[in-house]
Design a protein around this motif. Structure first.
Motif, PDB file in Angstrom:
ATOM      1  N   GLU A  91      -0.224  11.937   9.251  1.00 34.40           N
ATOM      2  CA  GLU A  91       0.019  13.418   8.522  1.00 34.40           C
ATOM      3  C   GLU A  91       0.640  13.072   7.324  1.00 34.40           C
ATOM      4  O   GLU A  91      -0.006  13.675   6.115  1.00 34.40           O
ATOM      5  N   LEU A  92       1.574  12.099   7.115  1.00 34.14           N
ATOM      6  CA  LEU A  92       2.381  11.583   5.826  1.00 34.14           C
ATOM      7  C   LEU A  92       0.891  10.965   4.718  1.00 34.14           C
ATOM      8  O   LEU A  92       0.764  11.384   3.484  1.00 34.14           O
ATOM      9  N   ILE A  93       0.137  10.299   5.472  1.00 33.71           N
ATOM     10  CA  ILE A  93      -1.124   9.753   4.542  1.00 33.71           C
ATOM     11  C   ILE A  93      -1.916  10.839   4.115  1.00 33.71           C
ATOM     12  O   ILE A  93      -2.362  10.995   2.864  1.00 33.71           O
ATOM     13  N   GLN A  94      -2.176  11.868   5.009  1.00 36.03           N
ATOM     14  CA  GLN A  94      -2.955  13.007   4.377  1.00 36.03           C
ATOM     15  C   GLN A  94      -2.256  13.835   3.311  1.00 36.03           C
ATOM     16  O   GLN A  94      -2.873  14.224   2.400  1.00 36.03           O
ATOM     17  N   ARG A  95      -0.935  13.999   3.291  1.00 31.18           N
ATOM     18  CA  ARG A  95      -0.122  14.741   2.537  1.00 31.18           C
ATOM     19  C   ARG A  95       0.118  13.876   0.968  1.00 31.18           C
ATOM     20  O   ARG A  95       0.420  14.274   0.150  1.00 31.18           O
ATOM     21  N   GLY A  96      -0.372  12.532   1.104  1.00 34.29           N
ATOM     22  CA  GLY A  96      -0.001  11.534   0.081  1.00 34.29           C
ATOM     23  C   GLY A  96       1.106  11.226  -0.063  1.00 34.29           C
ATOM     24  O   GLY A  96       1.510  10.616  -1.000  1.00 34.29           O
ATOM     25  N   GLN A  97       1.921  11.128   1.031  1.00 33.47           N
ATOM     26  CA  GLN A  97       3.453  10.702   1.014  1.00 33.47           C
ATOM     27  C   GLN A  97       3.379   9.364   1.427  1.00 33.47           C
ATOM     28  O   GLN A  97       4.503   8.639   0.976  1.00 33.47           O
ATOM     29  N   ILE A  98       2.579   8.794   1.970  1.00 34.66           N
ATOM     30  CA  ILE A  98       2.268   7.597   2.221  1.00 34.66           C
ATOM     31  C   ILE A  98       0.861   7.004   1.522  1.00 34.66           C
ATOM     32  O   ILE A  98       0.114   7.778   1.699  1.00 34.66           O
ATOM     33  N   ASP A  99       0.829   6.111   1.044  1.00 33.54           N
ATOM     34  CA  ASP A  99      -0.534   5.645   0.380  1.00 33.54           C
ATOM     35  C   ASP A  99      -1.556   5.092   1.264  1.00 33.54           C
ATOM     36  O   ASP A  99      -2.691   5.387   1.486  1.00 33.54           O
ATOM     37  N   PHE A 100      -1.120   4.203   2.192  1.00 32.79           N
ATOM     38  CA  PHE A 100      -1.944   3.813   3.151  1.00 32.79           C
ATOM     39  C   PHE A 100      -1.272   3.037   4.294  1.00 32.79           C
ATOM     40  O   PHE A 100       0.000   2.674   4.295  1.00 32.79           O
ATOM     41  N   GLY A 101      -1.909   2.988   5.526  1.00 30.40           N
ATOM     42  CA  GLY A 101      -1.201   2.245   6.438  1.00 30.40           C
ATOM     43  C   GLY A 101      -1.929   0.943   7.034  1.00 30.40           C
ATOM     44  O   GLY A 101      -3.215   0.915   7.036  1.00 30.40           O
ATOM     45  N   LEU A 102      -1.282   0.302   8.011  1.00 32.35           N
ATOM     46  CA  LEU A 102      -1.640  -0.866   8.478  1.00 32.35           C
ATOM     47  C   LEU A 102      -1.380  -0.863  10.058  1.00 32.35           C
ATOM     48  O   LEU A 102      -0.137  -0.883  10.339  1.00 32.35           O
TER      49      LEU A 102
END
Length: 313
Positions: free
Chosen positions: A142-153
């Protein structure tokens, strides 16, 4: 929308619309766009006037999109993303000019082998870009969708929105760790050893609620483990290993110099019947799929952060 209507529209208002449609909350929208909440309210009023529709109406816990807003939400995000890519491609991408904060969420099992290498690579190629790492959690998608996290590994696949792109970076095996003076005499661990000694396991909220990858792997070989210690923090697991006879199966590769007092054990031949490979993935929002920054980051992750023992096949 007619041509004349489009010509009078401020494209910045469409950016506000997209974030509002994702957040359904003016305060969170203001925080994401780094503006005041009254500024968002004024932009919303202009959008309402332009589209002759309320777009978002107040509810008990935020906003509700009208049918018109829902229709616009289906197409506007991808259109704006493509427009941004067209504009960006007219500029030469130079990592050395990057500034600000890169926010990354990592599965705890990847922190030990990836975070330090990513930091070093960014310092070398993008010295003004700061790295901020968070642990992958239940709300990361959800945070990636909101732009609050740039990407995840993380380990693939990820169950989340279709708006997320999941790209495999490399494959890695199961490792087993124990203290140097562990009663397992040689460096080979057998199914019987897992039955004789309790295990330490990593716990990732929202990820390993049922079983970890290591547990599932061992169960596939007929081994049901006894869990002696479980933690969200890899460092605490290593501390417990040093003072106990627990063994720690994991998909994390820990460089020997980073874990004094701990040795790596090899799985015995009984475990060779099934593949020991797990996919490590790069997860980001689809709006960035052609963004030069994200394409460059993928190259950096594979070239600088992948251990030589990992496979890209």
């Amino acid at each position: 929308m007619t041509n004349s209507s489009f010509e009078t529209l401020d494209l910045n208002l469409l950016k506000v619309f997209v974030v509002l449609a994702q957040e359904l909350n003016t305060r969170r929208t203001a925080e994401r766009m780094n503006v005041s909440q009254p500024a968002i309210s004024r932009s919303l009023q202009k959008l309402r006037e332009h589209f002759a529709d309320e777009l978002f109406v107040r509810a008990q816990h935020g906003l509700i999109a009208t049918p018109k807003a829902e229709q616009l939400s289906l197409s506007l995000p991808s259109i704006l993303a493509e427009l941004a890519n067209v504009v960006d491609h007219h500029n030469d991408f130079d990592p050395a000019k990057l500034e600000g904060v890169l926010k990354v969420a990592m599965h705890p099992m990847l922190l030990a082998s990836v975070a330090k290498r990513l930091f070093v690579a960014l310092q070398q190629h993008a010295p003004d870009l700061r790295l901020q790492v968070a642990t992958w959690g239940a709300d990361t998608c959800e945070l990636i969708q909101r732009g609050q996290i740039d990407f995840g590994l993380c380990l693939l696949p990820v169950e989340g929105s279709k708006e997320l792109v999941q790209r495999r970076l490399w494959r890695q095996p199961i490792y087993v760790y124990a203290r140097d003076a562990h009663p397992i005499g040689d460096d080979i661990v057998t199914p019987q050893d897992f039955e004789s000694y309790a295990t330490a396991l990593i716990h990732v909220p929202g990820w390993s609620a049922a079983r970890t990858e290591a547990e599932k792997f061992l169960a596939a070989h007929g081994v049901e483990v006894t869990i002696g210690f479980r933690s969200e923090l890899p460092g605490s697991i290593m501390d417990v290993l040093r003072v106990s006879d627990l063994v720690y199966p994991s998909v994390t590769y820990y460089p020997p110099e980073d874990i004094p007092g701990i040795r790596q054990l090899q799985l015995s031949e009984e475990f060779k019947g099934l593949a020991l490979k797990y996919d490590t993935g790069y997860v980001f929002h689809y709006r960035n799929r052609q963004n030069p920054l994200y394409l460059w980051l993928q190259e950096i992750l594979v070239e600088k952060c992948r251990d030589e023992i990992f496979s890209i096949n």
